[in-house]
Design an enzyme around this catalytic site. Structure first.
Site, PDB file in Angstrom:
ATOM      1  N   ARG A  45      -6.807  -0.788  -7.275  1.00 21.58           N
ATOM      2  CA  ARG A  45      -7.208   0.332  -6.404  1.00 21.58           C
ATOM      3  C   ARG A  45      -7.347   1.579  -7.283  1.00 21.58           C
ATOM      4  O   ARG A  45      -6.506   1.813  -8.156  1.00 21.58           O
ATOM      5  CB  ARG A  45      -6.175   0.579  -5.284  1.00 21.58           C
ATOM      6  N   GLN A  60      -2.961   2.589   9.748  1.00 25.20           N
ATOM      7  CA  GLN A  60      -1.615   2.687   9.154  1.00 25.20           C
ATOM      8  C   GLN A  60      -0.691   3.531  10.033  1.00 25.20           C
ATOM      9  O   GLN A  60       0.517   3.298  10.070  1.00 25.20           O
ATOM     10  CB  GLN A  60      -1.696   3.314   7.749  1.00 25.20           C
ATOM     11  N   ASN A  74      -5.827  12.249  -0.318  1.00 22.99           N
ATOM     12  CA  ASN A  74      -4.958  11.475   0.589  1.00 22.99           C
ATOM     13  C   ASN A  74      -5.860  10.754   1.585  1.00 22.99           C
ATOM     14  O   ASN A  74      -7.086  10.920   1.579  1.00 22.99           O
ATOM     15  CB  ASN A  74      -3.946  12.390   1.296  1.00 22.99           C
ATOM     16  N   LYS A  75      -5.237   9.937   2.423  1.00 25.65           N
ATOM     17  CA  LYS A  75      -5.984   9.126   3.389  1.00 25.65           C
ATOM     18  C   LYS A  75      -7.034   9.945   4.109  1.00 25.65           C
ATOM     19  O   LYS A  75      -6.777  11.064   4.548  1.00 25.65           O
ATOM     20  CB  LYS A  75      -4.982   8.522   4.383  1.00 25.65           C
ATOM     21  N   ARG A 124       0.849  -1.199   0.000  1.00 27.33           N
ATOM     22  CA  ARG A 124       0.000   0.000   0.000  1.00 27.33           C
ATOM     23  C   ARG A 124       0.881   1.244   0.000  1.00 27.33           C
ATOM     24  O   ARG A 124       2.096   1.137   0.152  1.00 27.33           O
ATOM     25  CB  ARG A 124      -0.957  -0.008   1.212  1.00 27.33           C
ATOM     26  N   GLY A 125       0.205   2.428  -0.132  1.00 21.84           N
ATOM     27  CA  GLY A 125       0.959   3.680  -0.234  1.00 21.84           C
ATOM     28  C   GLY A 125       1.171   3.960  -1.721  1.00 21.84           C
ATOM     29  O   GLY A 125       1.642   3.087  -2.457  1.00 21.84           O
ATOM     30  N   ALA A 126       0.823   5.188  -2.143  1.00 23.19           N
ATOM     31  CA  ALA A 126       0.784   5.489  -3.586  1.00 23.19           C
ATOM     32  C   ALA A 126       2.076   5.136  -4.337  1.00 23.19           C
ATOM     33  O   ALA A 126       2.026   4.413  -5.339  1.00 23.19           O
ATOM     34  CB  ALA A 126       0.402   6.961  -3.779  1.00 23.19           C
ATOM     35  N   ASP A 159      -2.141  10.780  -2.521  1.00 25.87           N
ATOM     36  CA  ASP A 159      -2.393   9.694  -3.478  1.00 25.87           C
ATOM     37  C   ASP A 159      -2.587  10.217  -4.887  1.00 25.87           C
ATOM     38  O   ASP A 159      -2.362   9.516  -5.862  1.00 25.87           O
ATOM     39  CB  ASP A 159      -3.610   8.876  -3.044  1.00 25.87           C
TER      40      ASP A 159
END
Ligand code: MRU
Length: 342
Positions: free
Chosen positions: A87, A194, A245-246, A44-46, A235
């Site tokens: 995603r 996270q 973003n998150k 995970r994570g862009a 992201d």
């Protein structure tokens, strides 16, 4: 710590769903396993997503290396479509697969063997570029961090979230390594934690003073003047400076504005989507409802309750002090400053 490592014909990655309890690495030659790992956030994570899908395509290229040219092209094209569907929000994933697709288009007329080699080389390049971009973000961003700074961050933007040493987190780490006196508050980042599971784990390993808070405690800390700076990742960033973003990032930006605290985004230029202008054009991923109705397998909400689980939110440009990238720190108005990237 390397979140992703190419082993020549296999990909090795850390299963982030098991952290911090267990540090488990998975080695695979199957792009389907990479796709599943992305869907369930083991990867995970862009920026890490961009690197992972490139290696996923490289694995698919190797798997199909005995096909004839037209069958190879068809199979790789459908693998690219499948990996794109894992995603929707982080643009890095699409950016990376478009690069792989271009290599496929250019080299397939010269034969499968060469195309396989070029796809693998492109994936390795994408990874190498990500490592370099993380380093540059750290150096560029550390300049805006005061000598004594308490920084609030959200989600995870460290080595786990990238192919290199991180984005927003690498600004923090680089400032710390340059001798600045840095303290960090990490929001736990509901619902998948996270911040608690990954950021607290990474920062503690790096010897950085980190305090974990619930996401909802952030405004209270700001009110008490305990936060000097907020830095988060992204992201997807639009050409007018809207940032996906998150989920929870927008709350922090609103609260930072209210309390006069600088709010920075740190991201590689691969996260800037030069094709879109505003936040409404970004698809916001919605996650499965059990990520909210259950707490690690235990039901915590009444059966039948309605759930809305947005994984990301959009922060408008007027709340963002600056966008720290590998090239430079872009300042508002972003519709002017970011236009050099077109
Ligand atoms: O759902 P996730 O964990 O993939 O979300 C990650 C984030 O929102 C990060 O802040 C973003 O991808 C930047 S990572 C350097």
């Amino acid at each position: 710590m390397k979140s992703l490592e190419w082993l020549g014909s296999k990909l090795r990655f850390i299963d982030q769903t098991k952290l911090p309890a267990e540090e488990i690495y998975i080695v695979t030659d199957d792009f389907r396993i990479v796709g599943d790992a992305i869907r369930k956030l083991s990867i995970r994570g862009a920026p890490a997503l961009g690197v992972a899908v490139a290696y996923g395509a490289a694995l698919a290229a190797l798997e199909n290396s005995n096909e004839n040219s037209s069958s190879f092209k068809n199979k790789l094209t459908s693998v690219i479509i499948e990996l794109k569907s894992t995603r929707p929000t982080a643009v890095n994933l699409f950016w990376s697969l478009e690069r792989i697709n271009k290599v496929l288009d250019i080299f397939i007329i010269s034969g499968v063997e060469l195309t396989v080699a070029k796809i693998i080389a492109e994936a390795i390049d994408i990874h190498g570029e990500d490592i370099a971009m993380c380093n540059a973000i750290g150096i560029n961003g550390a300049e805006i961090v005061p000598q004594d700074a308490t920084i609030l961050t959200h989600c995870n933007t460290g080595a786990l979230a990238t192919g290199g040493d991180g984005t927003a987190q690498n600004v923090i780490v680089t400032a710390h390594k340059s001798g600045k006196n840095i303290k960090v508050y990490a929001g736990e980042t509901r619902p998948l934690l996270q911040g608690a599971r990954l950021t607290a784990w990474e920062l503690m390993k790096l010897g950085i003073d980190v305090t974990l808070i619930t996401d909802s405690a952030a405004a209270f800390l700001m009110q008490q003047k305990k936060i000097d700076l907020v830095i988060t990742g992204a992201d997807r960033i639009t050409m007018q400076g809207f940032v996906a973003n998150k989920v929870g990032t927008y709350n922090l930006a609103v609260n930072a504005k209210m309390h006069g605290i600088p709010f920075y985004i740190a991201a590689p230029t691969s996260t800037i989507d030069t094709k879109i202008e505003v936040g409404d054009e970004i698809i916001i991923e919605e996650r499965s409802e059990n990520e909210i109705t259950e707490y690690f397998g235990k039901r915590t909400a009444p059966v039948g309750v309605k759930v809305y689980s947005a994984a990301f939110d959009i922060t408008p440009p007027d709340l963002i002090t600056g966008i720290i990238t590998d090239r430079k720190i872009f300042l508002p108005p972003y519709s002017n400053s970011l236009s050099v990237l077109k």
